[in-house]
Scaffold this motif. Structure first.
Motif, short mmCIF file in Angstrom:
data_model
loop_
_atom_site.label_atom_id
_atom_site.label_comp_id
_atom_site.label_asym_id
_atom_site.label_seq_id
_atom_site.Cartn_x
_atom_site.Cartn_y
_atom_site.Cartn_z
N VAL B 220 1.18 -1.15 0.23
CA VAL B 220 -0.10 0.41 0.12
C VAL B 220 1.45 0.98 0.10
O VAL B 220 1.99 1.41 0.76
CB VAL B 220 -0.50 0.14 1.33
N ARG B 221 0.37 2.18 -1.10
CA ARG B 221 1.76 3.51 -1.07
C ARG B 221 1.32 4.64 0.18
O ARG B 221 0.21 4.88 -0.28
CB ARG B 221 2.05 3.41 -2.62
N THR B 222 2.42 4.83 0.51
CA THR B 222 1.58 5.94 1.20
C THR B 222 2.49 6.88 1.43
O THR B 222 3.98 6.85 0.81
CB THR B 222 1.22 5.20 2.39
N THR B 223 3.10 7.83 1.99
CA THR B 223 3.59 8.90 2.57
C THR B 223 4.32 8.81 4.17
O THR B 223 3.59 8.76 4.90
CB THR B 223 3.00 10.06 2.17
N CYS B 224 5.19 8.85 3.47
CA CYS B 224 5.92 9.11 5.44
C CYS B 224 5.56 10.10 6.82
O CYS B 224 5.12 11.25 6.01
CB CYS B 224 7.86 8.91 5.93
N CYS B 231 8.75 11.32 2.06
CA CYS B 231 9.38 10.95 2.04
C CYS B 231 7.60 9.74 1.07
O CYS B 231 7.14 9.69 1.81
CB CYS B 231 9.91 9.67 1.83
N ASN B 232 7.36 9.13 0.20
CA ASN B 232 6.66 7.21 -0.19
C ASN B 232 7.21 6.80 -0.36
O ASN B 232 8.37 6.32 -0.71
CB ASN B 232 6.30 7.78 -1.88
N PHE B 233 6.51 5.50 0.77
CA PHE B 233 6.78 3.74 0.52
C PHE B 233 6.31 3.25 0.65
O PHE B 233 4.56 3.73 0.35
CB PHE B 233 7.89 3.72 1.83
N LEU B 235 3.41 0.40 2.50
CA LEU B 235 3.67 -0.69 3.13
C LEU B 235 3.56 -1.90 2.92
O LEU B 235 2.10 -2.72 2.10
CB LEU B 235 2.13 -0.09 4.36
N GLU B 250 9.05 4.92 -7.95
CA GLU B 250 8.24 5.53 -7.83
C GLU B 250 7.96 6.60 -7.17
O GLU B 250 7.21 8.42 -7.52
CB GLU B 250 6.43 5.54 -8.10
N ASN B 254 11.74 11.37 -2.96
CA ASN B 254 12.91 10.77 -2.47
C ASN B 254 13.45 8.96 -2.90
O ASN B 254 14.31 8.69 -2.39
CB ASN B 254 12.87 9.73 -1.12
N SER B 257 15.43 6.03 -2.24
CA SER B 257 15.40 6.13 -0.62
C SER B 257 14.92 6.55 0.50
O SER B 257 14.07 6.93 0.10
CB SER B 257 16.91 8.05 -0.32
N LEU B 258 15.37 5.93 1.10
CA LEU B 258 14.48 6.14 2.81
C LEU B 258 15.39 6.23 4.09
O LEU B 258 17.19 5.57 4.29
CB LEU B 258 13.85 4.95 3.36
#
Lengths: 545, 349
Positions: B220-224, B231-233, B235, B250, B254, B257-258
């Protein structure tokens, strides 16, 4: 933000994160980006090491960015304005100012010079502790490089002179014409994930969403019509005023959603007294925070992974937050709780989903006018985005400022409210560190085990004076409180300075900090206060959990 | 622009494009272990070798720029034979424990062995036996599974710009390690986990994913929710539970990168200290209540105070941690239902 709003007419990061790597010079002041904004910090380091950009770092601590810098100006905390005035003095007298830009785009140059002329480099150096030669080198490098951006964080704003500090930086950028172009500008790196959004949404006493003033009859009428209620025009209270009102009994009840002022506001003991004095307190949060302990009712909220919505990042990009899992037990999303409560108070708020709330935001907020969930499904949009076909805005103030001409102002240096003296000889400055984020990450075992307790930084000279070494415990006392902390002995801080974070409730630095506020923005002076330190001989702190 | 032919298909790409990139443009997947579009070309693994007509040797597609009229074969008999041998040589010094390896299902070495039908190595000889670094809660380093592609070293030096790890020693004894072979710790490492993100094998593992197979999760794409960078990553969710975080190319801000917080914070969600029931304080103690009771209590107490002392006797703190929609509703609630402008949040800067 008040500072940039005065200088430019709008308060936000002028350029975008993607441009950082392409700055030729980065003037980084009061920003420990590699710890507080790690991905931006990486881009800054990358600019320096991979792309050959030059970093000018202004910081009392030898941060990681200072290690990568071409020029590191180690100023005495709280003397930023003197230093910046000194730099502007050099730039103007050496003929490095961009007079064409000033003439065309700015006003107030004479007011600026009237003050700055009294800050020759020698005087600025004496106040700030930065050597004159370094000031010349920095002024020349910044002024003569085309793609030179200023980056700052709370090291600039968390002072009683925070707004003035920001306006000084705006002066510096304007006299050198570093505005309205790519990879330059004045860039506040916003601390929290959605500070920008909370401000944009009007969670402020004087404005509705999109900074539409409550006092403006047109905005008032627009919101009254949209919301079907007569709205108050009385000036609302800022946080320090709320706490003052709570302490004095004028404010009877508070509703605190997702904040922990006891740990995060300056002078924690004052905050505790204020909350304890309330007739009724509601706390809505994930955890029973230090502040929530004073609540009469606690409402358990869903966390970001358990709800839909949007955050707006420091470059004004509105991005999706998505529900990945259901909230635990009976916890509910903040927006659902607010709607339910509002109905019970006699004002119905019905939304099927956060997307529907965004529709209302969009209709009432010009800068968000073109933002829908559909459009930001894959990539977030940067406001201003006024219409559904607007592509968003990567960098601000190209060609003109929202206020017309940029306002140059003469800003006088004023010392911090409380400086070290004989009784409290050490200067305490506070900040964040990489592993943790405010007061929340301590609930993550993975992160806590990496960095289990506070380690205040003190210089070897001061450590030797009181006979302590690495990981020993010391007592730090200010006029407002006293805490015990472990230490790290390091020359990253100057003699006479101690650095602490506010992440740990066992060593709560904000019991020490000074509740003196910037007169305009009402931001607390977290970055400077006077303390004394001694070897701790009483009950030791609990071992790391 | 340059015209060439790859596997009989005509391609037209800008000069300077590599064979590997040109092939990707037309959907031809050339296997590779050390190539990464965000990193400097290393050309070390040799998996991407292709046959270029007229060239004496096989060429590495990742580092060979296209030439006009080039004729390239990516899966010719000669190429496949070379790739098999490379895989067999790698397996000669790689633990054969795919069945229990955390990386199974997401391992490039395994994928290519499957693709080229390599199930074991005909070569026997000395094998590495290096101690596994299990010294922290987040990242496990098993140098025995390392194929020396160098991506972790590059990402640490050029993207994260920390330089915690590097190659040491020579030949058979070459390995990637930390200064003085120390276990990873916060003095030398920022725990961004970017090395884990680029590792093609099981040499670097995010421990939070232990016990989960890659095909068991949905993303599930989300925002930190931490700092203002945004940053988006993704879950990674298994059975309605967040297992951990993975980066996505995508993400506009970021990329892949995280930082340590974004990548490793997930147990925050499952802290035993989470409160999951409304509480009302009675005689100085919190007692559990229903939502009905708790919200009625709040509404009625607020109403009493509004009637007695006016709306301005109530004040609210909204939150820079909550969503835009929630902040909007909080100010709307205070300005309509309560009738005051007393709303603020802690980020006045």
């Amino acid at each position: 933000m008040a500072g940039l709003a005065t200088s430019f007419g709008s308060g936000a990061m002028t350029n975008s994160i993607g441009e950082i790597e392409f700055n030729e010079v980065l003037f980084i002041i009061g920003s420990n980006a590699t710890e507080a904004h790690p991905i931006i910090g990486n881009k800054m380091k990358r600019a320096a090491t991979v792309r050959g950009a030059k970093l000018i770092v202004v910081d009392p601590r030898e941060t990681e960015l200072a290690e990568h810098s071409t020029i590191w100006m180690r100023l005495t905390p709280g003397t930023d304005i003197a230093l910046i005035n000194g730099l502007i003095h050099i730039i103007i007298t050496e003929g490095w100012a961009d007079h064409a830009y000033i003439e065309e785009r700015c006003e107030g140059y004479d007011d600026l010079w009237a003050v700055v002329k009294d800050y020759p480099p020698e005087r600025a150096s004496k106040i700030s502790g930065v050597p004159v030669e370094q000031m010349y080198a920095a002024a020349e490098l910044y002024a003569k490089t085309e793609k030179a951006g200023i980056f700052y964080t709370l090291g600039i704003t968390e002072h009683t002179t925070g707004t003035a500090n920001v306006m000084s930086l705006a002066n510096l950028a304007m006299v050198t014409g570093h505005m309205g172009v790519e990879s330059a500008g004045v860039n506040p790196l916003r601390g929290q994930n959605n500070v920008q959004g909370a401000c944009d949404m009007g969670a402020l006493p004087n404005v509705f969403s999109g900074y539409q003033a409550v006092a403006n009859p047109d905005s008032l009428k627009k919101f009254e019509e949209a919301w079907g209620r007569k709205l108050s025009t009385a000036k609302g209270l800022t946080i320090p005023d709320m706490l003052e009102g709570a302490a004095s009994g004028k404010v009877k009840a508070m509703y605190i959603m997702g904040e922990d002022p006891v740990l995060t506001d300056p002078d924690a003991n004052h905050v505790r007294k204020a909350l304890a004095n309330l007739e009724f307190l509601v706390a809505q949060d994930l955890f029973l925070s230090e502040s929530a302990l004073y609540a009469d009712v606690f409402l358990p909220a869903a966390c970001y992974a358990e709800k839909d919505g949007t955050f707006t990042n420091t470059e004004r990009r509105v991005q999706r937050v998505r529900r990945a899992v259901p909230p635990p037990g009976g916890a509910r999303a903040d927006w659902e709780i607010l709607c339910d409560l509002s109905g019970r108070m006699g004002y119905e708020m019905h939304y099927d989903s956060p997307a529907e709330i965004m529709e209302e935001i969009r209709r009432l907020t010009p800068s968000y006018g073109g933002i829908t969930y559909e459009r930001i499904e894959k990539v977030g949009l940067q406001w201003p985005c006024p219409t559904l076909d607007h592509p968003g805005t990567r960098y601000l103030h190209k060609g003109t400022f929202p206020r017309g001409k940029g306002l140059l102002q003469g800003i006088e240096y004023k010392p911090a409210e409380e400086l070290p003296d004989e009784e409290y000889p050490i200067l305490l400055t506070t900040g964040r560190k990489l592993i943790h984020y405010n007061v929340m990450t301590r609930y993550s075992d993975s992160l806590l085990t990496l960095d289990p307790y506070e380690r205040a930084e003190i210089n070897p000279v001061d450590a030797e004076k009181i006979g302590v070494g690495d990981d020993d415990q010391i007592r730090v006392t200010s006029r407002r409180g006293s805490v015990v902390t472990r230490i790290r002995v390091t020359d990253k801080v100057s003699p006479g300075v101690i650095f602490m974070t506010f992440h740990y409730k066992e060593s709560p630095a904000n019991e020490l900090t000074h509740a003196a506020f910037d007169p305009i923005a009402k931001t607390g002076e977290y970055k400077v206060c006077a303390v004394k330190i001694e070897k701790h001989t009483g009950e030791p702190l609990p071992a790391a959990n | 622009m340059v015209d060439l032919t790859i596997d009989g298909k005509a391609v037209n790409v800008p000069a300077g494009t590599t064979i590997l990139e040109a092939a990707q443009n037309i959907g031809i997947d050339i296997p590779n272990l050390c190539y990464d579009k965000d990193l400097t070309v290393f050309g070390g693994c040799r998996m991407c070798v292709v046959e270029v007509e007229g060239a004496r040797n096989l060429q590495t597609a990742c580092s060979t720029p296209v030439n006009p009229g080039m004729v390239v074969w990516t899966e010719s008999e000669r190429v496949v034979k070379a790739r098999r041998m490379i895989l067999e040589l790698l397996l000669a010094n790689h633990p054969s424990e795919c069945i229990i390896c955390e990386k199974t299902g997401d391992c490039r070495l395994q994928d290519y062995c499957y693709r080229y039908g390599v199930k074991e190595s005909p070569y026997t000889g000395e094998r590495r036996e290096v101690e596994i670094d299990r010294g922290n809660h987040l990242i496990e380093r098993d140098p025995n599974k390392c194929i020396l592609c160098g991506k972790c070293v590059q990402v640490c030096h050029d993207i994260q710009v920390t330089g915690t790890i590097d190659f040491v020693d020579r030949g058979f004894y070459t390995r990637v390690t930390t200064p003085y072979d120390l276990p990873l710790n916060t003095d030398i490492c920022r725990f961004c986990g970017q090395c884990v993100g680029v590792c093609p094998t099981g040499a670097l593992i995010n421990k939070q994913f232990k016990g989960t197979r890659p095909w068991e999760v949905s993303k599930v794409r989300t925002t930190c929710p931490f700092c203002g960078v945004g940053c988006n990553f993704d879950l990674n969710v298994k059975e309605e539970r967040v297992i951990g975080v993975t980066a996505t190319p995508e993400a506009p801000v970021n990329g892949r990168s995280l930082c340590v917080k974004g990548r490793f914070h997930k147990d925050l969600l499952y802290s035993p200290e989470r409160i999951t029931t409304p509480l009302i304080k009675r005689d100085g103690e919190f007692v559990e209540a229903s939502w009905e009771e708790a919200l009625e209590e709040v509404a009625s107490r607020f109403k009493v105070i509004i009637d007695r002392d006016g709306s301005d006797a109530i004040a609210a703190l909204s939150s820079a941690r909550c969503t835009n929609e929630e902040n909007f509703l909080m100010q709307k609630f205070m300005r309509t239902a309560v009738g005051t402008n007393n709303v603020d949040h802690c980020a006045r800067t």
